[in-house]
Design an enzyme around this catalytic site. Sequence first.
Site, PDB file in Angstrom:
ATOM      1  N   LEU A 243       0.815  -1.217   0.000  1.00 22.60           N
ATOM      2  CA  LEU A 243       0.000   0.000   0.000  1.00 22.60           C
ATOM      3  C   LEU A 243       0.848   1.266   0.000  1.00 22.60           C
ATOM      4  O   LEU A 243       1.912   1.332   0.609  1.00 22.60           O
ATOM      5  CB  LEU A 243      -0.918   0.000   1.227  1.00 22.60           C
ATOM      6  CG  LEU A 243      -1.854  -1.207   1.363  1.00 22.60           C
ATOM      7  CD1 LEU A 243      -2.735  -1.056   2.598  1.00 22.60           C
ATOM      8  CD2 LEU A 243      -2.706  -1.409   0.111  1.00 22.60           C
TER       9      LEU A 243
ATOM     10  N   GLU B 245       0.229   5.879  -0.658  1.00 23.84           N
ATOM     11  CA  GLU B 245      -0.705   6.951  -0.336  1.00 23.84           C
ATOM     12  C   GLU B 245      -1.957   6.927  -1.234  1.00 23.84           C
ATOM     13  O   GLU B 245      -3.029   7.372  -0.821  1.00 23.84           O
ATOM     14  CB  GLU B 245       0.040   8.301  -0.404  1.00 23.84           C
ATOM     15  CG  GLU B 245      -0.712   9.501   0.113  1.00 23.84           C
ATOM     16  CD  GLU B 245      -1.374   9.334   1.485  1.00 23.84           C
ATOM     17  OE1 GLU B 245      -0.831   8.615   2.353  1.00 23.84           O
ATOM     18  OE2 GLU B 245      -2.468   9.913   1.658  1.00 23.84           O
ATOM     19  N   GLY B 246      -1.828   6.398  -2.459  1.00 29.08           N
ATOM     20  CA  GLY B 246      -3.004   6.259  -3.328  1.00 29.08           C
ATOM     21  C   GLY B 246      -4.034   5.329  -2.695  1.00 29.08           C
ATOM     22  O   GLY B 246      -5.226   5.638  -2.626  1.00 29.08           O
ATOM     23  N   HIS B 247      -3.559   4.173  -2.198  1.00 30.27           N
ATOM     24  CA  HIS B 247      -4.458   3.238  -1.515  1.00 30.27           C
ATOM     25  C   HIS B 247      -4.993   3.863  -0.213  1.00 30.27           C
ATOM     26  O   HIS B 247      -6.178   3.739   0.094  1.00 30.27           O
ATOM     27  CB  HIS B 247      -3.708   1.952  -1.136  1.00 30.27           C
ATOM     28  CG  HIS B 247      -3.131   1.188  -2.287  1.00 30.27           C
ATOM     29  ND1 HIS B 247      -1.776   1.058  -2.487  1.00 30.27           N
ATOM     30  CD2 HIS B 247      -3.710   0.499  -3.298  1.00 30.27           C
ATOM     31  CE1 HIS B 247      -1.552   0.319  -3.555  1.00 30.27           C
ATOM     32  NE2 HIS B 247      -2.697  -0.025  -4.074  1.00 30.27           N
TER      33      HIS B 247
HETATM   34  P1  AMP Z   1      -3.698  -2.054  -6.947  1.00 31.32           P
HETATM   35  O1  AMP Z   1      -3.230  -2.427  -5.578  1.00 31.32           O
HETATM   36  O2  AMP Z   1      -2.627  -1.507  -7.829  1.00 31.32           O
HETATM   37  O3  AMP Z   1      -4.536  -3.122  -7.599  1.00 31.32           O
HETATM   38  O4  AMP Z   1      -4.693  -0.833  -6.731  1.00 31.32           O
HETATM   39  C1  AMP Z   1      -5.785  -0.927  -5.861  1.00 31.32           C
HETATM   40  C2  AMP Z   1      -6.653   0.283  -6.027  1.00 31.32           C
HETATM   41  O5  AMP Z   1      -5.892   1.456  -5.740  1.00 31.32           O
HETATM   42  C3  AMP Z   1      -7.168   0.445  -7.477  1.00 31.32           C
HETATM   43  O6  AMP Z   1      -8.498   0.945  -7.445  1.00 31.32           O
HETATM   44  C4  AMP Z   1      -6.211   1.463  -8.037  1.00 31.32           C
HETATM   45  O7  AMP Z   1      -6.753   2.205  -9.101  1.00 31.32           O
HETATM   46  C5  AMP Z   1      -5.982   2.343  -6.824  1.00 31.32           C
HETATM   47  N1  AMP Z   1      -4.741   3.115  -6.973  1.00 31.32           N
HETATM   48  C6  AMP Z   1      -3.513   2.635  -7.274  1.00 31.32           C
HETATM   49  N2  AMP Z   1      -2.639   3.652  -7.397  1.00 31.32           N
HETATM   50  C7  AMP Z   1      -3.339   4.795  -7.172  1.00 31.32           C
HETATM   51  C8  AMP Z   1      -3.008   6.169  -7.174  1.00 31.32           C
HETATM   52  N3  AMP Z   1      -1.774   6.599  -7.425  1.00 31.32           N
HETATM   53  N4  AMP Z   1      -3.986   7.067  -6.917  1.00 31.32           N
HETATM   54  C9  AMP Z   1      -5.259   6.648  -6.665  1.00 31.32           C
HETATM   55  N5  AMP Z   1      -5.639   5.363  -6.653  1.00 31.32           N
HETATM   56  C10 AMP Z   1      -4.698   4.439  -6.900  1.00 31.32           C
END
Ligand code: AMP
Length: 298
Positions: A33, A35-37
């Site tokens: 995880l 900061e986006g998550h």
């Molecule tokens: P992941 O772990 O890459 O499958 O991402 C899980 C969720 O977090 C998905 O909905 C992604 O779109 C979202 N996510 C990943 N990176 C970012 C980011 N930089 N900003 C916003 N959401 C993100």
Amino acid sequence: MKIINTISEMQELAGKISGSGEKTAFVPTMGFLHEGHAGLIREAKNYGDKTVTSIFVNPVQFGPNEDFEKYPRDFERDRKIAETNGCDFLFYPDVKEMYPDSFNTIINLSGAAKKFEGAARPGHFSGVATVLAKFFNIVKPGYALFGQKDYQQTLVIKQLVKDLDYDVKIVVVPTVREQDGLAMSSRNTYLSPDDRADAPLIFRSLEKAVRAIEAGERKRKIINAIILSSLRGSAKFKIDYCLSADAESLDEPEEFVHGQRIVLLVAAYLGKTRLIDNMTVPIPSAIAGNSGGFVPGV
Ligand code: AMP
């Protein structure tokens, strides 16, 4: 924060939450995880009475030559981040729990899911749709939150929810970026220092195209060429695709028109690391009497 490893326990809990009239807001992730998550988990608290985050590196959304094995994993770190950001329940199943040996169902997609990212990574969105179909039945969320970072994925998920009648509202949260504009991603950890230095060029290239659209550019091929020539500023990029399309249908008209929203999409390799990013740009509606040219300030 409670950690849940089994589908039966998660389903029982989901039943209790909905039985007491509460709604769950769900944030599916593959962990590691950032900061986006964390932003998605915090935002989930504005939607649900209870928040569930899942951490599951979903093997069926990876191609045979992709990075499933080496995808970064650090459960202890993820647990702390999820808890600090207000997650109530962390769903952390293992692969056998989600896909026992008897598992035999994959969701097949057509239409816009076959374009761009769908064409570059065959089977990827089918894998995403399949795991989410399972998660929606396990977690029974009222809301599910996703990042705009994976733009085409958000369209695929909205279509899945519509087509299969899931009673869940999809919330899309803006992309969280590093100071220099690079979209945060668990895969950024793969980048060498040299590649990391070039990576923000994707953001800057998208911004250039946004500025051109805001200044009146409407021709799709010119918009695409602006992104491409800017990305060529670094010889290190191996570009998978860089294009513009209608933000809802992903259609690619010769020219965009008033009232349309455009999405700019880039996928490119830096070394072995595949990065994706996007921006959406609304084209303002025409004002009365304007024949279709750009009107500054409208
Ligand atoms: P992941 O772990 O890459 O499958 O991402 C899980 C969720 O977090 C998905 O909905 C992604 O779109 C979202 N996510 C990943 N990176 C970012 C980011 N930089 N900003 C916003 N959401 C993100």
